[in-house]
Design a protein around this motif. Sequence first.
Motif, mmCIF file in Angstrom:
data_model
loop_
_atom_site.group_PDB
_atom_site.id
_atom_site.type_symbol
_atom_site.label_atom_id
_atom_site.label_comp_id
_atom_site.label_asym_id
_atom_site.label_seq_id
_atom_site.Cartn_x
_atom_site.Cartn_y
_atom_site.Cartn_z
ATOM 1 N N ILE A 426 26.973 -125.570 -92.630
ATOM 2 C CA ILE A 426 25.991 -126.087 -91.665
ATOM 3 C C ILE A 426 26.613 -127.162 -90.782
ATOM 4 C CG2 ILE A 426 23.841 -127.398 -91.459
ATOM 5 C CD1 ILE A 426 22.843 -125.961 -93.946
ATOM 6 N N THR A 427 27.340 -128.105 -91.366
ATOM 7 C CA THR A 427 27.939 -129.189 -90.571
ATOM 8 C C THR A 427 29.036 -128.665 -89.649
ATOM 9 O OG1 THR A 427 29.386 -129.689 -92.461
ATOM 10 C CG2 THR A 427 27.389 -131.015 -92.206
ATOM 11 N N ALA A 428 29.753 -127.616 -90.076
ATOM 12 C CA ALA A 428 30.770 -127.029 -89.202
ATOM 13 C C ALA A 428 30.129 -126.396 -87.969
ATOM 14 C CB ALA A 428 31.589 -125.998 -89.975
ATOM 15 N N VAL A 429 29.022 -125.672 -88.158
ATOM 16 C CA VAL A 429 28.299 -125.091 -87.021
ATOM 17 C C VAL A 429 27.731 -126.195 -86.139
ATOM 18 C CG1 VAL A 429 26.298 -123.686 -86.372
ATOM 19 C CG2 VAL A 429 27.780 -122.951 -88.261
ATOM 20 N N SER A 430 27.211 -127.240 -86.780
ATOM 21 C CA SER A 430 26.662 -128.365 -86.020
ATOM 22 C C SER A 430 27.727 -129.017 -85.142
ATOM 23 C CB SER A 430 26.069 -129.395 -86.985
ATOM 24 O OG SER A 430 25.657 -130.552 -86.299
ATOM 25 N N GLU A 431 28.949 -129.128 -85.672
ATOM 26 C CA GLU A 431 30.020 -129.726 -84.874
ATOM 27 C C GLU A 431 30.332 -128.889 -83.646
ATOM 28 O OE1 GLU A 431 34.504 -131.505 -85.576
ATOM 29 O OE2 GLU A 431 33.941 -129.642 -86.577
ATOM 30 N N VAL A 432 30.330 -127.573 -83.789
ATOM 31 C CA VAL A 432 30.648 -126.689 -82.661
ATOM 32 C C VAL A 432 29.632 -126.849 -81.531
ATOM 33 C CG1 VAL A 432 30.834 -124.278 -81.942
ATOM 34 C CG2 VAL A 432 31.844 -125.018 -84.111
ATOM 35 N N PHE A 433 28.365 -126.985 -81.874
ATOM 36 C CA PHE A 433 27.321 -126.994 -80.845
ATOM 37 C C PHE A 433 26.891 -128.403 -80.412
ATOM 38 C CE2 PHE A 433 26.773 -122.806 -82.798
ATOM 39 C CZ PHE A 433 26.714 -122.004 -81.660
ATOM 40 N N LEU A 434 27.185 -129.430 -81.212
ATOM 41 C CA LEU A 434 26.650 -130.759 -80.900
ATOM 42 C C LEU A 434 27.710 -131.839 -80.682
ATOM 43 C CD1 LEU A 434 23.727 -130.817 -83.506
ATOM 44 C CD2 LEU A 434 23.575 -130.332 -81.052
ATOM 45 N N CYS A 435 28.936 -131.590 -81.034
ATOM 46 C CA CYS A 435 29.968 -132.629 -80.971
ATOM 47 C C CYS A 435 31.200 -132.073 -80.265
ATOM 48 C CB CYS A 435 30.327 -133.081 -82.388
ATOM 49 S SG CYS A 435 31.454 -134.481 -82.490
ATOM 50 N N CYS A 436 31.885 -132.880 -79.491
ATOM 51 C CA CYS A 436 31.650 -134.304 -79.288
ATOM 52 C C CYS A 436 31.641 -134.648 -77.798
ATOM 53 C CB CYS A 436 32.754 -135.114 -79.971
ATOM 54 S SG CYS A 436 32.672 -135.148 -81.769
ATOM 55 N N GLU A 437 31.429 -133.624 -76.954
ATOM 56 C CA GLU A 437 31.459 -133.837 -75.506
ATOM 57 C C GLU A 437 30.108 -133.567 -74.868
ATOM 58 O OE1 GLU A 437 34.514 -131.295 -74.131
ATOM 59 O OE2 GLU A 437 36.160 -132.415 -75.080
ATOM 60 N N ARG A 438 29.051 -133.647 -75.660
ATOM 61 C CA ARG A 438 27.712 -133.339 -75.145
ATOM 62 C C ARG A 438 26.812 -134.575 -75.104
ATOM 63 N NH1 ARG A 438 29.739 -128.873 -77.494
ATOM 64 N NH2 ARG A 438 29.308 -126.871 -76.494
ATOM 65 N N GLY A 439 27.431 -135.742 -75.157
ATOM 66 C CA GLY A 439 26.671 -136.974 -75.037
ATOM 67 C C GLY A 439 26.186 -137.509 -76.370
ATOM 68 N N TRP A 440 25.726 -138.771 -76.320
ATOM 69 C CA TRP A 440 25.279 -139.444 -77.538
ATOM 70 C C TRP A 440 24.071 -138.805 -78.202
ATOM 71 C CZ3 TRP A 440 27.791 -142.547 -80.576
ATOM 72 C CH2 TRP A 440 28.872 -143.257 -80.069
ATOM 73 N N PRO A 441 23.062 -138.298 -77.445
ATOM 74 C CA PRO A 441 21.922 -137.661 -78.139
ATOM 75 C C PRO A 441 22.360 -136.504 -79.036
ATOM 76 C CG PRO A 441 21.350 -138.119 -75.863
ATOM 77 C CD PRO A 441 22.810 -138.407 -75.989
ATOM 78 N N ALA A 442 23.255 -135.651 -78.522
ATOM 79 C CA ALA A 442 23.728 -134.522 -79.329
ATOM 80 C C ALA A 442 24.514 -135.006 -80.542
ATOM 81 C CB ALA A 442 24.587 -133.596 -78.470
ATOM 82 N N MET A 443 25.319 -136.053 -80.357
ATOM 83 C CA MET A 443 26.105 -136.571 -81.472
ATOM 84 C C MET A 443 25.206 -137.189 -82.537
ATOM 85 S SD MET A 443 29.699 -138.099 -79.979
ATOM 86 C CE MET A 443 29.019 -139.148 -78.713
ATOM 87 N N LEU A 444 24.128 -137.843 -82.106
ATOM 88 C CA LEU A 444 23.188 -138.407 -83.078
ATOM 89 C C LEU A 444 22.502 -137.314 -83.882
ATOM 90 C CD1 LEU A 444 21.582 -141.308 -80.983
ATOM 91 C CD2 LEU A 444 23.190 -141.494 -82.892
ATOM 92 N N VAL A 445 22.182 -136.202 -83.223
ATOM 93 C CA VAL A 445 21.601 -135.069 -83.954
ATOM 94 C C VAL A 445 22.622 -134.523 -84.955
ATOM 95 C CG1 VAL A 445 20.696 -132.726 -83.724
ATOM 96 C CG2 VAL A 445 20.056 -134.477 -82.057
ATOM 97 N N HIS A 446 23.891 -134.477 -84.537
ATOM 98 C CA HIS A 446 24.969 -134.021 -85.434
ATOM 99 C C HIS A 446 25.067 -134.931 -86.669
ATOM 100 C CE1 HIS A 446 28.670 -132.336 -86.850
ATOM 101 N NE2 HIS A 446 29.413 -133.382 -86.510
ATOM 102 N N VAL A 447 24.964 -136.228 -86.437
ATOM 103 C CA VAL A 447 24.979 -137.179 -87.553
ATOM 104 C C VAL A 447 23.765 -136.976 -88.451
ATOM 105 C CG1 VAL A 447 24.849 -139.625 -88.157
ATOM 106 C CG2 VAL A 447 26.351 -138.885 -86.306
ATOM 107 N N ALA A 448 22.593 -136.736 -87.854
ATOM 108 C CA ALA A 448 21.373 -136.520 -88.648
ATOM 109 C C ALA A 448 21.498 -135.261 -89.501
ATOM 110 C CB ALA A 448 20.165 -136.416 -87.717
ATOM 111 N N VAL A 449 22.095 -134.209 -88.943
ATOM 112 C CA VAL A 449 22.307 -132.982 -89.722
ATOM 113 C C VAL A 449 23.207 -133.268 -90.915
ATOM 114 C CG1 VAL A 449 23.374 -130.692 -89.669
ATOM 115 C CG2 VAL A 449 21.932 -131.431 -87.771
ATOM 116 N N GLY A 450 24.283 -134.040 -90.688
ATOM 117 C CA GLY A 450 25.183 -134.389 -91.783
ATOM 118 C C GLY A 450 24.504 -135.242 -92.839
ATOM 119 N N ALA A 451 23.672 -136.202 -92.389
ATOM 120 C CA ALA A 451 22.963 -137.054 -93.341
ATOM 121 C C ALA A 451 22.003 -136.238 -94.195
ATOM 122 C CB ALA A 451 22.205 -138.148 -92.593
ATOM 123 N N LEU A 452 21.312 -135.266 -93.578
ATOM 124 C CA LEU A 452 20.392 -134.405 -94.331
ATOM 125 C C LEU A 452 21.152 -133.570 -95.367
ATOM 126 C CD1 LEU A 452 17.532 -133.266 -94.749
ATOM 127 C CD2 LEU A 452 18.028 -131.611 -92.922
#
Length: 486
Positions: A426-452
């Motif tokens: 899940i975190t690997a897929v999240s990195e592809v779609f949300l990190c790290c050149e899509r701005g801070w909102p996307a990166m925060l969602v990526h962090v939230a996915v990892g925290a969950l």
Amino acid sequence: VLFRLITFVLNAFILRFLSKEIVGIVNVRLTLLYSTTIFLAREAFRRACLSGSTQRDWSQTLNLLWLTVPLGVFWSVFLGWAWLQLLAVPDPDVIPHYGTGVVLFGFSAVVELLGEPFWVLAQAHMFVKLKLFYTAVLVLCYVIYFTKLLGSPESAKQQVLPVSRMTDLLPTITRSRAFVNWEEAKLTWSFFKQSFLKQILTEGERYVMTFLNVLSFGDQGMYDIVNNLGSLVARLIFQPIEESFYIFFAKVLEREKDATLQKQEAVAVAAAVLESLLKLALLTGLTISVFGFAYSQLALDIYGGAMLSSGSGPVLLRAYCLYVLLLAINGVTECFTFAAMRKEEVDRYNFTMLGLSSSFLLLSYLLTHWCGSVGFILANCFNMGIRITQSLCFIHRYYRKSPHKPLAGLFLSPVLLGAFALSGGITAVSEVFLCCERGWPAMLVHVAVGALCLGVTLGTAFLTETKLIHFLRTQLGVSRLTDKTT
């Protein structure tokens, strides 16, 4: 710990204003010049003069220690010449003032050696507070501390130190005795021969980078940054655990006896603790490896900006996360192994380690030609894997005739392994779609996915690894009780 955290924060600030090439020159080549000068000038003296009793002729010992200063001058000049004349000089347009840097690093090594007599005297007489001063400001704090200490009336009453005034700390020549204690001088030479190879093996990666030119200055800088960042976890978490439980195992077990010949209660306690430690190390290392894979690029971007998060940085940190897993397991297995081994087994192990370390240098050279700076980490993983195998074989032999199976700590429940695998995916897929050149909102969602995912994984561990949870609760309860009683 405080100084390491301060250095960590300062490095994060400085990295945003420097190029990778400058970091490589300073942190690898010039730091190697500094550490080599310090080692050659003082290591053997330090070990020889701290050996044996404090009841000695300290004037001769101090005379011997002051020889580290001219020796440091010699090595700084000789190595400085080698760094300027024998090694490839970087392009002055890319890395200016290289010669000035060589001179300043050599000079700083000599300045540090000025505090060596003070340091040895303080350590020999258990001045723990002075060690903190030494780490912070070095020679100036030593001079101020000793001046105040020797000038106080309490010092004259206690007679703690073998000197009564500051001039006693300086070299003295008398006709009634030799300038130095020749037994200490011979011991110093013995320690120098013993430690020389150890220094080469300890700084092996830097020597390979510096003298064999296997990496560019930029790649050297990137590797050093990632290595320091990744090893921070090992220094802050794994090293204290290893040191504490080495003392525990050494006290519980008798080194020269088999498990069947010792108190079975002590053997059972050691086995239970070892099993829980192995489980804890495996879980911690797996957590860092699984989540580090998907968050390496983000961590480097936050720590050092685009300079670190682009290029080979994320690949290096992902590989280092795997190395951290091996470090965690090796720390636990070796702390038990060294505490339980007989003397002759320790000697054989050290001889084997010498061969492994030598092969590590060759393997590092070959792997860096094949896959760049990642080769150093892969060589470390191979070396660590061999060490873990040796320790596991010893533990298996040690408990072979007893009913205890501490190596069961290396096996996790299938449900927990599934949670790790699912979180990694899940975190690997999240990195592809949300990190790290899509701005801070996307990166925060990526962090939230990892925290969950991390919360689900830790919850699964809490429900499935009940024996480990009981061990941790017991340890926390003991530490709280100790704090209250002290």
